[in-house]
Design a protein around this motif. Structure first.
Motif, PDB file in Angstrom:
ATOM      1  N   LEU A 273     -30.856  58.995   0.944  1.00  0.00           N
ATOM      2  CA  LEU A 273     -30.417  58.060   1.537  1.00  0.00           C
ATOM      3  C   LEU A 273     -28.690  58.407   1.566  1.00  0.00           C
ATOM      4  N   PHE A 274     -27.982  58.881   0.802  1.00  0.00           N
ATOM      5  CA  PHE A 274     -26.463  59.233   0.660  1.00  0.00           C
ATOM      6  C   PHE A 274     -26.528  60.168   1.717  1.00  0.00           C
ATOM      7  N   PHE A 275     -27.202  61.314   1.693  1.00  0.00           N
ATOM      8  CA  PHE A 275     -27.084  62.382   2.621  1.00  0.00           C
ATOM      9  C   PHE A 275     -27.174  61.901   4.161  1.00  0.00           C
ATOM     10  N   GLY A 276     -28.137  60.897   4.245  1.00  0.00           N
ATOM     11  CA  GLY A 276     -28.371  60.469   5.499  1.00  0.00           C
ATOM     12  C   GLY A 276     -27.279  59.623   6.164  1.00  0.00           C
ATOM     13  N   LEU A 277     -26.635  58.774   5.142  1.00  0.00           N
ATOM     14  CA  LEU A 277     -25.525  57.955   5.272  1.00  0.00           C
ATOM     15  C   LEU A 277     -24.379  58.609   5.857  1.00  0.00           C
ATOM     16  N   GLN A 278     -24.111  59.871   5.161  1.00  0.00           N
ATOM     17  CA  GLN A 278     -22.971  60.519   5.507  1.00  0.00           C
ATOM     18  C   GLN A 278     -23.310  61.489   6.776  1.00  0.00           C
ATOM     19  N   LEU A 279     -24.457  61.536   7.258  1.00  0.00           N
ATOM     20  CA  LEU A 279     -24.592  62.416   8.489  1.00  0.00           C
ATOM     21  C   LEU A 279     -23.812  61.847   9.639  1.00  0.00           C
TER      22      LEU A 279
END
Lengths: 383, 164
Positions: A273-279
């Protein structure tokens, strides 16, 4: 203040639960959906500072626990015999699947270190997705399954060498400092690996207390301490955790797995999720074409590895086809590697996300058509 | 004598399997956590599993006893003794079978092949000792016991409606 934090975290976790259910319905793995949930949340919700920090830390813990459980999966005996027996297919895999990433990095005009990262991203099959496919579809008894697992095991071992090297290279600096960092990282890794293989049983005995609660605290504490120390030594926290996993064996490994797995599930979901958030969403259209091409090429190269490996094991064409397609999905480790390289080449983030999304869909979908497609492939490959 | 093959599945456990006399590969996976997974291969694709059932340790012991395990050494890996003249097979009831949707008694299995249906597996559940009024459905697995030839005839009967 606390109320708002809980509300936000709860919403985020509920969103993950929802997409997880959707994935279950569709019969695919939730990893790409977690990524997409992160991207979606990033656009509609603005998390406040505390929640963001918490999610960030949770994501880091997720990465550590992913590697720890991975290490727990294998006993040192298994690693040894497997490496010896499957050297050739492992080398083929490395040559066929690391190269496309490196070439793509060069073609995209990224800095050379990013080529190496992209090589890792295309090389590593998601052993999480592969083993989930195998157990969910009742394919553990299939003849091609040992080949699939063997390839995953070798990749995991290569990953254990690869990560500290990349971590040392990423620190950068003059040639001398890079050299020193590299030597330090490899020595630390080598020594710990040796100790884990040699004295793992002692550690396992010490940690194996009767109380479940104390065991959980002891194991989790040790994992975090070693991961932290590894990070301070610039070896990569995740690798420290992996080594603790390798060192633990027998009953304590079995009990620890049962206790840590729910934690891993939670934090690993947060990690994706965090990876997606940062994208950076604006960057996605630009990487769409390269990611699709890369997914296509590496789906073929990975397929060839599985096909060839299964053929050597005496498996018929349908089984070879299943072995090939099961190895196609990339997942957690590709994301992890992309995360390491975000500072170096921000494009790695969206590229890896789209790439993982595509491969995680191509593999399982293709696998369903083994009866129809396998004979055609056999005709082309001469099997 | 059954030739048992032993394969290690890294991260999962050990797999033991053999090529059965009736053309199907049969095996057991001993998972690390003690679960036993029993499988039979698909007839048209011997590399793939047609059916697999997962048993916990206690259940596995019961099944082993039912199969005659109490008189045979329980340690997998050692030679298994087969009981002379007696065969058992799991026969999948495919969609095209003439007996899908009909009562078990209609097949006249015992009269025509000399085998007995000891259980029917449906949706992972076993129905032990089904009576003649029991209605078969496509997707069931019929467990039959009899002579080797009888079991072969039973397989043909279930798939085509004729035992020859």
């Amino acid at each position: 203040m606390l109320g708002r934090l809980f509300l936000e975290l709860g919403t985020v976790i509920l969103a993950l639960a929802l997409v997880g259910r959707a994935a279950g319905r569709l019969g695919i793995t939730p990893i790409p959906l977690y990524l997409m949930a992160g991207i979606g949340l990033g656009t509609v919700m603005h998390l406040d500072d505390t929640a963001e920090k918490f999610i960030h830390t949770g994501a880091e813990i997720g990465a550590i626990l992913l590697l720890f459980i991975l290490g727990l999966e294998y006993t040192s005996d298994e690693l040894r015999t497997n490496l010896r027996a499957n050297r050739r297919i492992g080398l083929l895999d490395l040559a066929l699947n690391f190269t496309p990433g490196v070439v793509a990095g060069a073609l995209l005009g990224l800095p050379p270190l990013a080529w190496v990262l992209l090589g890792g991203i295309t090389y590593l099959t998601s052993s999480g997705i592969a083993s989930k496919i195998l157990s969910d579809l009742g394919r553990l008894g299939n003849r091609e399954t040992p080949t699939i697992l063997a390839v995953c095991v070798i990749e995991d071992v290569v990953m254990a060498f690869y990560l500290p090297v990349v971590a040392a290279l990423l620190i950068g600096g003059s040639l001398l400092t890079v050299g020193v960092n590299l030597a330090l990282a490899l020595t630390a890794f080598g020594v710990t690996f040796f100790l884990a293989m040699r004295y793992g049983h002692v550690l396992s005995r010490v940690l194996n207390v009767p109380s479940d609660e104390t065991l959980l605290l002891g194991v989790l504490g040790l994992v975090l301490v070693v991961a932290g120390a590894a990070d301070l030594l610039k070896v990569s926290a995740a690798i420290g955790a992996f080594l603790v996993g390798i060192a633990l064996s027998g009953e304590v490994a079995h009990r620890a797995r049962a206790q840590i797995e729910p934690l891993r599930d939670l934090f690993a979901a947060v990690f994706f999720l965090f990876f997606g958030l940062q994208l950076d969403l604006a960057a996605v259209p630009d990487v769409l074409l390269p990611a699709a091409l890369l997914a296509l090429v590496t789906a073929v190269t990975k397929f060839l590895v599985g096909w060839h490996g299964a053929a050597q094991a005496g498996v018929q064409s349908r089984g070879r086809f299943r072995a090939g397609t099961t190895l196609i999905p990339r997942g957690e480790f590709s994301i992890l590697i992309a995360g390491l390289g975000l500072g170096l080449a921000p494009v790695l983030g969206p590229l890896a996300a789209v790439y993982v999304l595509l491969t995680a869909i191509i593999g399982p979908v293709l696998a369903r058509f083994d009866a129809a497609l396998a004979p055609r492939v056999a005709r082309v490959l001469g099997g | 004598m059954v030739r048992l093959e032993e394969t290690s599945l890294p991260g999962v456990g050990m797999r033991y399997d053999f090529d059965g006399r009736f053309g199907k590969r049969v095996g057991v996976i001993v998972h690390r956590d003690g679960r036993r997974e029993m499988f039979v291969s698909l007839r048209e694709d011997p590399d793939a599993c047609a059916q697999s059932i997962t048993l916990d340790e206690g259940e596995a012991e019961v099944v082993a006893d039912l199969l005659g395990g109490s008189t045979v050494s329980r340690r997998v890996g050692q030679t298994m003794q087969d009981i002379e003249g007696l065969a058992m097979d799991w026969l999948p009831l495919e969609r095209g079978s003439p007996f899908a949707g009909r009562a078990l008694g209609d097949s006249q299995m015992r009269t025509r092949t000399g085998t007995s249906v000891v259980a029917v597996m449906r949706a992972g559940q076993a129905v032990p000792a089904p009576g003649p009024e029991f209605v078969l459905e496509a997707g069931d697995t019929v467990v039959v016991v009899g002579t080797a030839g009888g079991v072969r005839r039973a397989a043909r009967l279930l798939s085509s409606g004729a035992e020859h």
